[in-house]
Design a protein around this motif. Structure first.
Motif, PDB file in Angstrom:
ATOM      1  N   GLY A 137       0.769   5.676  -1.290  1.00  0.00           N
ATOM      2  CA  GLY A 137      -0.465   5.971  -1.985  1.00  0.00           C
ATOM      3  C   GLY A 137      -0.217   6.788  -3.238  1.00  0.00           C
ATOM      4  O   GLY A 137       0.909   7.202  -3.522  1.00  0.00           O
ATOM      5  N   VAL A 138      -1.294   7.004  -3.955  1.00  0.00           N
ATOM      6  CA  VAL A 138      -1.197   7.698  -5.247  1.00  0.00           C
ATOM      7  C   VAL A 138      -0.691   9.139  -5.082  1.00  0.00           C
ATOM      8  O   VAL A 138       0.153   9.574  -5.872  1.00  0.00           O
ATOM      9  CB  VAL A 138      -2.554   7.624  -5.990  1.00  0.00           C
ATOM     10  CG1 VAL A 138      -2.549   8.486  -7.235  1.00  0.00           C
ATOM     11  CG2 VAL A 138      -2.868   6.175  -6.336  1.00  0.00           C
ATOM     12  N   PRO A 139      -1.170   9.913  -4.083  1.00  0.00           N
ATOM     13  CA  PRO A 139      -0.660  11.295  -3.967  1.00  0.00           C
ATOM     14  C   PRO A 139       0.858  11.357  -3.794  1.00  0.00           C
ATOM     15  O   PRO A 139       1.528  12.175  -4.434  1.00  0.00           O
ATOM     16  CB  PRO A 139      -1.376  11.850  -2.731  1.00  0.00           C
ATOM     17  CG  PRO A 139      -2.607  11.016  -2.593  1.00  0.00           C
ATOM     18  CD  PRO A 139      -2.229   9.651  -3.090  1.00  0.00           C
ATOM     19  N   GLY A 195       8.526   6.942  -7.813  1.00  0.00           N
ATOM     20  CA  GLY A 195       7.260   6.407  -7.332  1.00  0.00           C
ATOM     21  C   GLY A 195       7.207   6.445  -5.816  1.00  0.00           C
ATOM     22  O   GLY A 195       7.973   7.183  -5.189  1.00  0.00           O
ATOM     23  N   HIS A 196       6.337   5.645  -5.249  1.00  0.00           N
ATOM     24  CA  HIS A 196       6.119   5.759  -3.801  1.00  0.00           C
ATOM     25  C   HIS A 196       7.309   5.334  -2.950  1.00  0.00           C
ATOM     26  O   HIS A 196       7.353   5.647  -1.772  1.00  0.00           O
ATOM     27  CB  HIS A 196       4.821   5.061  -3.366  1.00  0.00           C
ATOM     28  CG  HIS A 196       4.771   3.584  -3.575  1.00  0.00           C
ATOM     29  ND1 HIS A 196       3.811   2.789  -3.013  1.00  0.00           N
ATOM     30  CD2 HIS A 196       5.571   2.759  -4.294  1.00  0.00           C
ATOM     31  CE1 HIS A 196       4.022   1.540  -3.377  1.00  0.00           C
ATOM     32  NE2 HIS A 196       5.075   1.496  -4.152  1.00  0.00           N
ATOM     33  N   MET A 233       0.824  -1.215   0.000  1.00  0.00           N
ATOM     34  CA  MET A 233       0.000   0.000   0.000  1.00  0.00           C
ATOM     35  C   MET A 233       0.854   1.260   0.000  1.00  0.00           C
ATOM     36  O   MET A 233       0.405   2.305  -0.407  1.00  0.00           O
ATOM     37  CB  MET A 233      -0.925   0.032   1.210  1.00  0.00           C
ATOM     38  CG  MET A 233      -1.973  -1.035   1.163  1.00  0.00           C
ATOM     39  SD  MET A 233      -3.204  -0.605  -0.037  1.00  0.00           S
ATOM     40  CE  MET A 233      -4.528  -1.673   0.420  1.00  0.00           C
TER      41      MET A 233
HETATM   42  C1  LIG Z   1      -4.979  -3.130  -3.188  1.00  0.00           C
HETATM   43  C2  LIG Z   1      -4.379  -1.738  -3.135  1.00  0.00           C
HETATM   44  C3  LIG Z   1      -5.223  -0.682  -2.858  1.00  0.00           C
HETATM   45  C4  LIG Z   1      -4.711   0.627  -2.812  1.00  0.00           C
HETATM   46  N1  LIG Z   1      -5.550   1.669  -2.558  1.00  0.00           N
HETATM   47  C5  LIG Z   1      -5.088   2.926  -2.570  1.00  0.00           C
HETATM   48  C6  LIG Z   1      -5.985   4.025  -2.387  1.00  0.00           C
HETATM   49  O1  LIG Z   1      -7.198   3.868  -2.204  1.00  0.00           O
HETATM   50  N2  LIG Z   1      -5.464   5.282  -2.411  1.00  0.00           N
HETATM   51  C7  LIG Z   1      -4.135   5.496  -2.602  1.00  0.00           C
HETATM   52  O2  LIG Z   1      -3.720   6.675  -2.630  1.00  0.00           O
HETATM   53  N3  LIG Z   1      -3.273   4.483  -2.776  1.00  0.00           N
HETATM   54  C8  LIG Z   1      -3.701   3.195  -2.777  1.00  0.00           C
HETATM   55  N4  LIG Z   1      -2.834   2.142  -2.965  1.00  0.00           N
HETATM   56  C9  LIG Z   1      -1.396   2.412  -3.126  1.00  0.00           C
HETATM   57  C10 LIG Z   1      -1.087   2.923  -4.508  1.00  0.00           C
HETATM   58  O3  LIG Z   1      -1.684   2.070  -5.463  1.00  0.00           O
HETATM   59  C11 LIG Z   1       0.444   2.923  -4.687  1.00  0.00           C
HETATM   60  O4  LIG Z   1       1.049   3.616  -3.623  1.00  0.00           O
HETATM   61  C12 LIG Z   1       0.817   3.588  -5.991  1.00  0.00           C
HETATM   62  O5  LIG Z   1       0.170   2.961  -7.073  1.00  0.00           O
HETATM   63  C13 LIG Z   1       2.315   3.514  -6.194  1.00  0.00           C
HETATM   64  O6  LIG Z   1       2.606   4.046  -7.459  1.00  0.00           O
HETATM   65  P1  LIG Z   1       4.003   3.791  -8.124  1.00  0.00           P
HETATM   66  O7  LIG Z   1       3.959   4.484  -9.437  1.00  0.00           O
HETATM   67  O8  LIG Z   1       5.100   4.121  -7.174  1.00  0.00           O
HETATM   68  O9  LIG Z   1       4.101   2.194  -8.313  1.00  0.00           O
HETATM   69  P2  LIG Z   1       3.159   1.239  -9.182  1.00  0.00           P
HETATM   70  O10 LIG Z   1       1.781   1.802  -9.343  1.00  0.00           O
HETATM   71  O11 LIG Z   1       3.306  -0.104  -8.520  1.00  0.00           O
HETATM   72  O12 LIG Z   1       3.860   1.277 -10.591  1.00  0.00           O
HETATM   73  C14 LIG Z   1       5.030   0.547 -10.871  1.00  0.00           C
HETATM   74  C15 LIG Z   1       4.947   0.105 -12.318  1.00  0.00           C
HETATM   75  O13 LIG Z   1       6.192  -0.463 -12.713  1.00  0.00           O
HETATM   76  C16 LIG Z   1       5.928  -1.597 -13.486  1.00  0.00           C
HETATM   77  N5  LIG Z   1       7.123  -2.452 -13.419  1.00  0.00           N
HETATM   78  C17 LIG Z   1       7.566  -3.180 -12.385  1.00  0.00           C
HETATM   79  N6  LIG Z   1       8.704  -3.805 -12.697  1.00  0.00           N
HETATM   80  C18 LIG Z   1       8.988  -3.454 -13.961  1.00  0.00           C
HETATM   81  C19 LIG Z   1      10.040  -3.779 -14.846  1.00  0.00           C
HETATM   82  N7  LIG Z   1      11.046  -4.563 -14.489  1.00  0.00           N
HETATM   83  N8  LIG Z   1      10.025  -3.235 -16.090  1.00  0.00           N
HETATM   84  C20 LIG Z   1       9.012  -2.406 -16.453  1.00  0.00           C
HETATM   85  N9  LIG Z   1       7.983  -2.058 -15.652  1.00  0.00           N
HETATM   86  C21 LIG Z   1       7.981  -2.584 -14.433  1.00  0.00           C
HETATM   87  C22 LIG Z   1       4.691  -2.227 -12.884  1.00  0.00           C
HETATM   88  O14 LIG Z   1       4.034  -3.070 -13.816  1.00  0.00           O
HETATM   89  C23 LIG Z   1       3.878  -0.985 -12.548  1.00  0.00           C
HETATM   90  O15 LIG Z   1       3.043  -0.564 -13.619  1.00  0.00           O
HETATM   91  C24 LIG Z   1      -3.331   0.836  -3.027  1.00  0.00           C
HETATM   92  C25 LIG Z   1      -2.504  -0.259  -3.315  1.00  0.00           C
HETATM   93  C26 LIG Z   1      -3.022  -1.534  -3.358  1.00  0.00           C
HETATM   94  C27 LIG Z   1      -2.098  -2.688  -3.690  1.00  0.00           C
END
Ligand SMILES: Cc1cc2nc3c(=O)[nH]c(=O)nc-3n(C[C@H](O)[C@H](O)[C@H](O)COP(=O)(O)OP(=O)(O)OC[C@H]3O[C@@H](n4cnc5c(N)ncnc54)[C@H](O)[C@@H]3O)c2cc1C
Length: 109
Positions: free
Chosen positions: A37-39, A29-30, A1
């Protein structure tokens, strides 16, 4: 999360970071910030983009920083020649669940 849980221990150990040991590889990213989270992911992505602009394109950096600081609006930012025009035509691929729902909807016709 979330990437790294916000708290004293993680703050003191500087577990969240943008810079990596790999040259020119930033986290955007996070995992780059405490909390999650998304923010936080969106904030970290914007900050990582600013770090790249600062190094590679000072004009884009200045314009983007002004936008982030609320000193200009989106139209003002996008009118800067440092940014290429984008017509917003990108469409998300349907998720597996959406594809399944579409298949089920058309199967009943
Ligand atoms: C079930 C669940 C519910 C959630 N609910 C909420 C919510 O209600 N509100 C909120 O704010 N946050 C929520 N979150 C958290 C939020 O989704 C994450 O914090 C956020 O998406 C993180 O974004 P990110 O871009 O850092 O990583 P991610 O969204 O995980 O993006 C990483 C990307 O990298 C890609 N990737 C990974 N490895 C490779 C590779 N080797 N080569 C190419 N691409 C790759 C993945 O496919 C993915 O698309 C939730 C998370 C989960 C699991």
């Amino acid at each position: 999360m979330m990437g790294a849980r916000p708290g004293k221990k993680n703050m003191q150990s500087k577990v969240a970071h943008y810079q990596t040991p790999v040259k020119n590889l930033l986290l955007g990213g996070h995992w780059a910030e405490l909390g999650g989270g998304v923010p936080i992911a969106a904030k970290a992505g914007a900050n990582a983009a600013l770090m790249v602009f600062k190094k590679e394109n000072k004009t884009a950096f200045t314009a983007m920083a002004a936008y982030m600081d609320g000193k200009t609006d989106l139209a003002g930012l996008l009118s800067n020649p440092a940014f290429k025009p984008y017509n917003g035509h990108w469409k998300a691929e349907p998720t597996p669940a959406q594809k399944k729902a579409m298949r089920e909807a058309t199967a009943g016709e």
